[in-house]
Design a protein around this motif. Structure first.
Motif, PDB file in Angstrom:
ATOM      1  N   GLU A   1      44.176  94.556  63.102  1.00 26.66           N
ATOM      2  CA  GLU A   1      43.149  94.269  64.108  1.00 26.66           C
ATOM      3  C   GLU A   1      43.765  93.847  65.435  1.00 26.66           C
ATOM      4  N   GLN A   2      44.840  93.083  65.385  1.00 27.92           N
ATOM      5  CA  GLN A   2      45.526  92.687  66.615  1.00 27.92           C
ATOM      6  C   GLN A   2      46.139  93.893  67.312  1.00 27.92           C
TER       7      GLN A   2
ATOM      8  N   GLU B   1      43.422  95.873  69.098  1.00 30.13           N
ATOM      9  CA  GLU B   1      42.998  95.240  70.347  1.00 30.13           C
ATOM     10  C   GLU B   1      43.958  95.543  71.491  1.00 30.13           C
TER      11      GLU B   1
ATOM     12  N   HIS C   1      45.391  93.149  57.324  1.00 26.64           N
ATOM     13  CA  HIS C   1      44.196  93.510  58.080  1.00 26.64           C
ATOM     14  C   HIS C   1      44.148  92.755  59.407  1.00 26.64           C
ATOM     15  N   GLN C   2      44.570  91.516  59.407  1.00 29.61           N
ATOM     16  CA  GLN C   2      44.592  90.753  60.652  1.00 29.61           C
ATOM     17  C   GLN C   2      45.610  91.343  61.627  1.00 29.61           C
ATOM     18  N   PHE C   3      46.771  91.751  61.111  1.00 29.93           N
ATOM     19  CA  PHE C   3      47.792  92.359  61.964  1.00 29.93           C
ATOM     20  C   PHE C   3      47.286  93.671  62.563  1.00 29.93           C
TER      21      PHE C   3
ATOM     22  N   HIS D   1      47.254  91.538  51.787  1.00 29.73           N
ATOM     23  CA  HIS D   1      46.274  92.445  52.387  1.00 29.73           C
ATOM     24  C   HIS D   1      45.457  91.760  53.477  1.00 29.73           C
ATOM     25  N   ALA D   2      45.151  90.466  53.321  1.00 28.04           N
ATOM     26  CA  ALA D   2      44.390  89.764  54.360  1.00 28.04           C
ATOM     27  C   ALA D   2      45.209  89.651  55.646  1.00 28.04           C
ATOM     28  N   GLU D   3      46.487  89.319  55.513  1.00 25.20           N
ATOM     29  CA  GLU D   3      47.361  89.239  56.685  1.00 25.20           C
ATOM     30  C   GLU D   3      47.567  90.610  57.305  1.00 25.20           C
TER      31      GLU D   3
END
Length: 484
Positions: free
Chosen positions: A40-41, A44, A36-38, A32-34
């Motif tokens: 967000e990218q 952007e 959310h980072q994906f 889940h952390a990865e």
């Protein structure tokens, strides 16, 4: 044979993986952390993507009918197996759902006002500041403190450090000796032996016999007490006292201080007892990104760039990528739910009665039940966790190899057999330590057919010493209790 040149037409099938298909497969195995980072990218890069706010999610929830539950959930019944509470709801669910709405006037958590815990480096820096060092010694002490590990040990080449600071190696050793007197005892040691020696010296207990014991820690690890009595020059009673004192020492003195923010495991799936019987399986909304497509902004920008084909193509590509991301997130959530529901159906006895009833399970069984490929199930179960009444487990924990039963019943899972071995050793009498062969016989009496080497492998994996070592420990323990 004359050479022949011609044109041939052949038809064949092949699998071509598009970039979006590759990305969809990658989404399945992201934690889940990865994830959310994906997301967000992607936000952007894409002007039409945005994260759903709590107000947006609340309005989406309010648009459902009064009897409709906006969260994904399923129930696993013991008789009929898992069934979705609303099969249509599962297909209509979108990733913008959010069940963590907070009121506008909600107070912040009390943890926000709690003082941060003192770290080991903070504790050491405060003591160095209060120590009577010369400016040069304080420079050396600060450099040594920068190499201090969270466990309290230091691994640095003193000669290399002295050359870098343009000082004598003897000066570095002298400062290191002063730092080894700081709190907690045993800090700034370079080896385990030195750590224990520092603590014993501060207690004024580092005599020649204790020095010989610390110099032969390998024998102590092997429980070779007869050899230790010879090396230390003491009898068994004195050795028992020395061993008892060594056990009171701290092999990692820095661990008592918090090195940073603790790492928490956030479960992706919740498994709760259902009021009507069986189990209720829900996805954790905190692990699901809430993504929206701003159709209004797309329509406005498209109207302004209607005459520019290049800009219009770019906008269409962004909209297509945004739609793909929302669909992929929805499909990922549904796939995780389907796999988790099938795991709960297969392991319902484990949830009711504990690890001794964990059934053997493989990826193929789950894949065939939910009509998916094994590789998909493997990706879904990687780095995903399930919260159950028995604790938090990684989804892969429920997949164990089968061990045949000697009584013709169902096979036993390897994890359940490891638990049985641990229970047998824990229940053995102090004067009747069981060998691996005797454990094999005990297991066979309960219908578990297993080889001795497998018992040895499982025992060593659980850090359980051999029967010889356990017998030595029990002998020392009995002598110590009788003496006390």
């Amino acid at each position: 044979m004359e050479p022949f040149v011609g044109l041939l037409q052949r038809q064949q099938q092949s699998l071509v993986m598009t970039p979006q298909l590759i990305a969809s497969i990658r989404l399945l195995q992201l934690a889940h952390a990865e994830l959310h980072q994906f997301v967000e990218q992607e936000i952007e890069k894409n002007p039409f993507l945005e994260l759903a706010s709590n107000d947006t999610a609340a309005s989406a929830d309010s648009s459902t009918s009064p009897g409709e539950d906006p969260s994904i959930c399923a129930r696993a019944n013991n008789a009929d197996g898992p069934r979705a509470e609303n099969s249509e709801l599962l297909g209509q669910w979108k990733s913008i759902r959010d069940t963590t709405n907070t009121a506008a006037g909600e107070r912040p958590a009390l943890e926000e006002f709690a003082a941060s815990a003192e770290t080991l480096h903070d504790h050491v820096a405060r003591q160095i500041a209060l120590t009577a060092f010369t400016p040069q010694e304080r420079l050396i002490a600060g450099e040594l403190a920068s190499h201090l590990e969270d466990t309290g040990y230091i691994h640095v080449d003193l000669l290399e450090l002295a050359l870098r600071l343009n000082v004598q190696e003897a000066d570095v050793e002298r400062v290191l000796g002063t730092l080894q007197l700081l709190d907690p005892p045993g800090i700034f040691a370079r080896t385990l032996s030195e750590c224990l020696e520092i603590q014993l010296r501060q207690r004024d207990r580092f005599d020649p016999a204790m020095a010989a014991l610390i110099a032969n820690l390998e024998m102590l690890a092997q429980r070779d007490f007869q050899a230790l009595t010879r090396h230390c020059g003491v009898d068994e009673d004195d050795l028992l006292d020395m061993l008892h004192e060594v056990r009171t020492l701290d092999p990692k003195p820095g661990n008592r201080y918090q090195s940073g923010a603790p790492d928490y495991i956030i479960p992706d799936v919740w498994v709760l007892p259902s009021p009507g019987g069986g189990w209720q399986i829900e996805l954790n909304p905190d692990t699901l990104p809430k993504v929206l497509i701003n159709q209004t902004y797309f329509a406005e920008v498209s109207r302004l760039t209607a005459d520019n084909s290049a800009d219009q193509a770019f906008l269409n590509e962004c909209l297509e990528n945004a739609s793909w991301l929302v669909r992929s997130l929805d499909q990922r959530a549904k796939t995780i739910l389907k796999v988790a529901t099938e795991i709960v159906r297969q392991q319902d006895v484990f949830l009711e009665h504990g690890i001794a009833h964990l059934r053997p399970l493989n990826l193929k069984t789950v894949a065939e039940a939910i009509e998916m490929h094994e590789s998909t199930v493997s990706r879904v179960t990687s780095n995903k966790y399930m919260l159950t009444p028995r604790g938090v487990f990684e989804l892969k924990y429920f997949f164990t190899v089968a061990i045949a039963s000697t009584q013709g019943g169902d096979a036993h899972s390897a994890e359940a057999v490891r638990h049985r071995i641990k229970a047998i050793i824990a229940a053995e009498a102090a004067d009747e330590v069981l060998s691996d062969d005797e454990i094999v016989a005990r297991l066979k009496e309960t219908g578990i057919s297993i080889a001795r080497r497998t018992v040895t492998k499982y025992r060593e994996a659980m850090n359980i010493p051999s029967s010889v070592q356990r017998r030595r420990e029990n002998r020392v323990r009995i002598q110590w209790r009788s003496k006390a």
